[in-house]
Every structure is written in C-alpha cells, then in structure tokens.
Design a protein around this motif. Sequence first.
Motif, PDB file in Angstrom:
ATOM      1  N   LYS A   1      -7.689 135.119  80.460  1.00 25.53           N
ATOM      2  CA  LYS A   1      -9.119 135.251  80.134  1.00 25.53           C
ATOM      3  C   LYS A   1      -9.760 133.877  79.860  1.00 25.53           C
ATOM      4  O   LYS A   1     -10.957 133.702  80.042  1.00 25.53           O
TER       5      LYS A   1
ATOM      6  N   SER B   1      -6.806 133.947  75.855  1.00 25.86           N
ATOM      7  CA  SER B   1      -5.477 134.266  76.425  1.00 25.86           C
ATOM      8  C   SER B   1      -5.362 133.638  77.804  1.00 25.86           C
ATOM      9  O   SER B   1      -6.314 133.079  78.343  1.00 25.86           O
TER      10      SER B   1
ATOM     11  N   ASP C   1      -0.213 138.104  79.508  1.00 27.20           N
ATOM     12  CA  ASP C   1      -1.575 137.745  79.063  1.00 27.20           C
ATOM     13  C   ASP C   1      -1.738 137.809  77.546  1.00 27.20           C
ATOM     14  O   ASP C   1      -2.746 138.307  77.033  1.00 27.20           O
ATOM     15  N   LYS C   2      -0.742 137.312  76.826  1.00 31.95           N
ATOM     16  CA  LYS C   2      -0.809 137.317  75.354  1.00 31.95           C
ATOM     17  C   LYS C   2      -1.838 136.281  74.881  1.00 31.95           C
ATOM     18  O   LYS C   2      -2.185 135.362  75.634  1.00 31.95           O
ATOM     19  N   PRO C   3      -2.295 136.356  73.626  1.00 32.16           N
ATOM     20  CA  PRO C   3      -3.206 135.340  73.097  1.00 32.16           C
ATOM     21  C   PRO C   3      -2.522 133.969  73.043  1.00 32.16           C
ATOM     22  O   PRO C   3      -1.310 133.887  72.840  1.00 32.16           O
TER      23      PRO C   3
ATOM     24  N   GLU D   1       4.827 135.401  77.380  1.00 32.56           N
ATOM     25  CA  GLU D   1       3.455 135.404  76.837  1.00 32.56           C
ATOM     26  C   GLU D   1       2.460 135.269  77.980  1.00 32.56           C
ATOM     27  O   GLU D   1       1.471 135.995  78.065  1.00 32.56           O
TER      28      GLU D   1
ATOM     29  N   ASP E   1     -12.942 136.374  68.781  1.00 34.42           N
ATOM     30  CA  ASP E   1     -11.681 136.778  68.131  1.00 34.42           C
ATOM     31  C   ASP E   1     -10.481 136.122  68.825  1.00 34.42           C
ATOM     32  O   ASP E   1     -10.605 135.583  69.914  1.00 34.42           O
ATOM     33  N   GLN E   2      -9.307 136.271  68.213  1.00 30.61           N
ATOM     34  CA  GLN E   2      -8.124 135.567  68.719  1.00 30.61           C
ATOM     35  C   GLN E   2      -7.617 136.214  70.010  1.00 30.61           C
ATOM     36  O   GLN E   2      -7.136 135.538  70.902  1.00 30.61           O
ATOM     37  N   GLU E   3      -7.774 137.544  70.077  1.00 33.79           N
ATOM     38  CA  GLU E   3      -7.223 138.268  71.240  1.00 33.79           C
ATOM     39  C   GLU E   3      -7.795 137.731  72.544  1.00 33.79           C
ATOM     40  O   GLU E   3      -7.133 137.696  73.563  1.00 33.79           O
ATOM     41  N   SER E   4      -9.086 137.318  72.488  1.00 36.86           N
ATOM     42  CA  SER E   4      -9.722 137.028  73.783  1.00 36.86           C
ATOM     43  C   SER E   4      -9.480 135.593  74.232  1.00 36.86           C
ATOM     44  O   SER E   4     -10.006 135.178  75.257  1.00 36.86           O
TER      45      SER E   4
ATOM     46  N   GLN F   1     -11.567 130.337  69.911  1.00 36.75           N
ATOM     47  CA  GLN F   1     -11.539 131.635  69.215  1.00 36.75           C
ATOM     48  C   GLN F   1     -12.883 131.918  68.557  1.00 36.75           C
ATOM     49  O   GLN F   1     -13.388 133.043  68.597  1.00 36.75           O
TER      50      GLN F   1
END
Length: 449
Positions: A113, A110, A76-78, A72, A105-108, A100
């Motif tokens: 980031k 990580s 660079d996974k969430p 993960e 959002d959840q993606e960012s 979040q």
Amino acid sequence: ADQEVCEVPPSLSAKVVGSFAYLTVKDRMPTILTKVIDTLHRNKDKFFEEYGKEGIEAEKQTIALLSKLRNEMQTDKPVVPLTDGLSDAETWNRYLHGHQQSEGDQESVSWFKSPWLYVECYMYRRIQEALWLNPPISDYDVFNEGKTLSFLESQRAVMTLCTYLEDIKKKREQLSKKELFEYFRKLLQVSVWGNKCDLSISAGKDNSQKTDAVDSLCSLQPFILVDDSEVIWSALTSGKSQGPPDNSAARRLDIVLDNASFELITDLVLADFLVCTGIIHEVRFHGKSFPWFVSDVTANDFHWTIRQTMATNHRWISKCGVKWQSHLKAGVWSYHDHPFWTLPHEFCEMAAAAPDLYAALQGSDLVLFKGDLNYRKLTGDRYWDHAISFGTALRGFGPAPLCALRTLKGNTQVGLQPGEGEKLSSEEPDWMSSSKYAVIQFYNPKSEQ
Ligand SMILES: O=P(O)(O)OC[C@@]1(O)O[C@H](CO)[C@@H](O)[C@@H]1O
Ligand SMILES: [Mn+2]
C-alpha cells in the motif's frame, strides 16, 4: 517553465495491480531476499571456519530474520520500526511515523500500500538490520559475490575501455575543443549505458558487460530519449579558464555512483578523462554506506575495484588503476558515503533531511546522478506527465548544475516532448522498465531552463 504550478502526482506503489512496482514487490524483491538467504546458506562453512559455532548461530539467526522479512512482505504486513539502534535507525523510524500519521493508522503503511520507493529502500535497510543484529557476521556483504563475479565477467569490456582511454590520453595535446567534446560525449554515453549492468533489475542474475562499450554506441544512440550532452559540455567548459587550478578556476565534479563492477569502471574512466584534459580539477565520488540495491557501490567495492585494476596484468588497465590510485592519494579524487544516500527520502527533501550534504553539493560545478534509483529519488518516483519539465519534477532540489544518467528501469520519466511518452507506450508498453532506453538529462538551477 519550472514555475508551472502543478499538483504533485501520487507516488508509484504496488497497490496498482500489474504495475512495475507491483511486480517488483510481488516477485523481484522476494526473489532477491531468497537469493540473500541462499548466499548465507552457501557460506555456512566459511562462517564456521572464520568464527566457529558462533558464526553458525549468527548465520542461522540472520536467515530467520530474513525469512520473517520475506513473509511480512509477501503477506503485505505493516512496515515495522527498526530495532538495531544504528545511527540512521531513528531517522528511518521517524520517516515511518510520518507515513503512519498521514495515513491515519499503522495498518495502512505496508508493503503493497505504501510508496514503492519507500518500501524498496526499507527492504535493503531491513537486510542490513538482520546482519547487524547478528555479530560476528554483521559486516558481511551479502551482495559481494554478485558484484565481484560481475566485475570479473566484464574484463574484456574493461580492457577495451581502458585501451580507448589510453589512446585519448596519448593524443590529448593535439585534440581540438571539438574533438574533446566528441570524446566527452562518447564517454558520457558509455557511462549511461554502463547502468544496464545492474543486479537489482536482474534480481541477481548475471548482468555483466559482454559487448564492447564504445563500438556499440552508434547502435544505441537512437535509444537515448534526452541528450543534453552539449549543454553539459558548455556548462563545464565555459567561463572559467582552462588553466591550472588556481582556486577560482578549480572546477569540481561530483559523481553520485550507482552500480559497482563495469558501471563503476565507466564512471572512473569518465572522471579520469575530465581530469587529464584539465576540464575538471577535483572529483568527489559518492557511494553507499552499506550494501544497497544488490549492486550499488560501497567503500569496499570502490577501493577493491581500483586495487583490482592496478593488479590486472593487462598493461592499460593496470596503468589506469595506478593513475586512479594516485588521484586518490593526491586528494584529486575522494570517496564519500553520506548516510542520506541509503535513506528513503526523495531528493527534494535533502536540504531539510541532510543540510550538510546539500551544502557540500552546492560547492560542485556539476553533480552527475547515475542510475535509475537516483532518478526515481530526483523526481520522487511519481506518476508525472512525461512532458513536464525535469526542473518541475525536481521540486526545488538544485544544489548545483546536475545531470541524470540513467537507463529506464522504473516507470517514471519526465522532460520528454509532448506526446513522445504516449507514442512509446503504444509501441512498447515496457519502454520505461526494459533498460533499453536512456536519458542524459541536465538541469541548471542557476538559469531558467
Ligand atoms: O539504480 P539502478 O541500479 O539503475 O536500478 C535500480 C533498480 O534496478 O532497482 C529498482 C527496481 O527494483 C529500480 O529502481 C531499478 O530497476
Ligand atoms: Mn543500483
């Protein structure tokens, strides 16, 4: 002045390619995870002996979770919520949710980031989750071998330091206030340089104390960028009588510990010096409630270290150990491990996130924060201008007079002279991460700095 209004700068993060945070998330943190996996592999037989095939199964499952975690991170996974239901899991998951929300959002949220301070703390909490989800090895300390080895390899330095303390104790009745200050200053420096012995910055490679901690002080002096020893000394020795503690005169020191092995010994020696000279009457040590940042002190490390010093066949080390154990027994010293120290929060959030801890620290006459991670949390691990005041970077955190004792291992540093940081950067680009430099930085919330 602390009232200077200033924008709070952004947090350090791995999104700045090439930054120390980036190199840590890209290289050092995966290396630490790999070493944890190797440690579990190497202890397979021990788990079998102790727990039979259940132990082997637990070891295998834990390794699987840690390998997933490493993947993960490296892709660079969430960041994902914790699932172990431990008492702090909800706080961690609320903290994640907050990020979040603010990112949209959840993606960012990580690994590369989000703020470095957050994801690095989160990694150690995920290691704890992997163990916790796999009884019967849930309480295995994957960092214990490194901490123990580092302690045993530092024995010569421990011997000279305990002998040095013994010499001071022998003549303490004859010491003038000035001489006392000189010893205080030296032991404060021994404690700050003890912070070099940190297994996270070395990603687990041996980092034990090989040189005589007192003899090397003169040569290390020029590398102390901020030295507030004198104002700390006057904060400790002014006003209240030196006499025996009637309640009003009793002075309490809190030490927020960092690394085990030699660094812990330097903290115990400093505490012993302050108590035996009557300057301090009670010391509270604050450690971590589970294994953290590879070498940080847990309750097991704290008590093991004192038992070890008692059992050592060197007369002054064992004399120190016996004294330290008697301080614990008498309640003059006490060990605490509040969950807050293993949460990701910057310390300016402590009053809201852990009001009980903040209130407890308000009863202290001086709180010493050891190490780099604590400094990063005190200042929020942000891109501060190096010349802003320490008080400004604390952003309202100030339960009591406090002092940071850190060697620089992360690129956050405040309270320098105008231009000093820039000058260092031009001469030594890695001055903030090499642990070659240190600060003894004081802040008194009760008085204008
Ligand atoms: O708090 P400590 O033990 O002095 O240092 C912790 C540390 O080694 O880990 C992080 C980098 O991985 C930094 O905060 C620092 O380099
Ligand atoms: Mn540490």
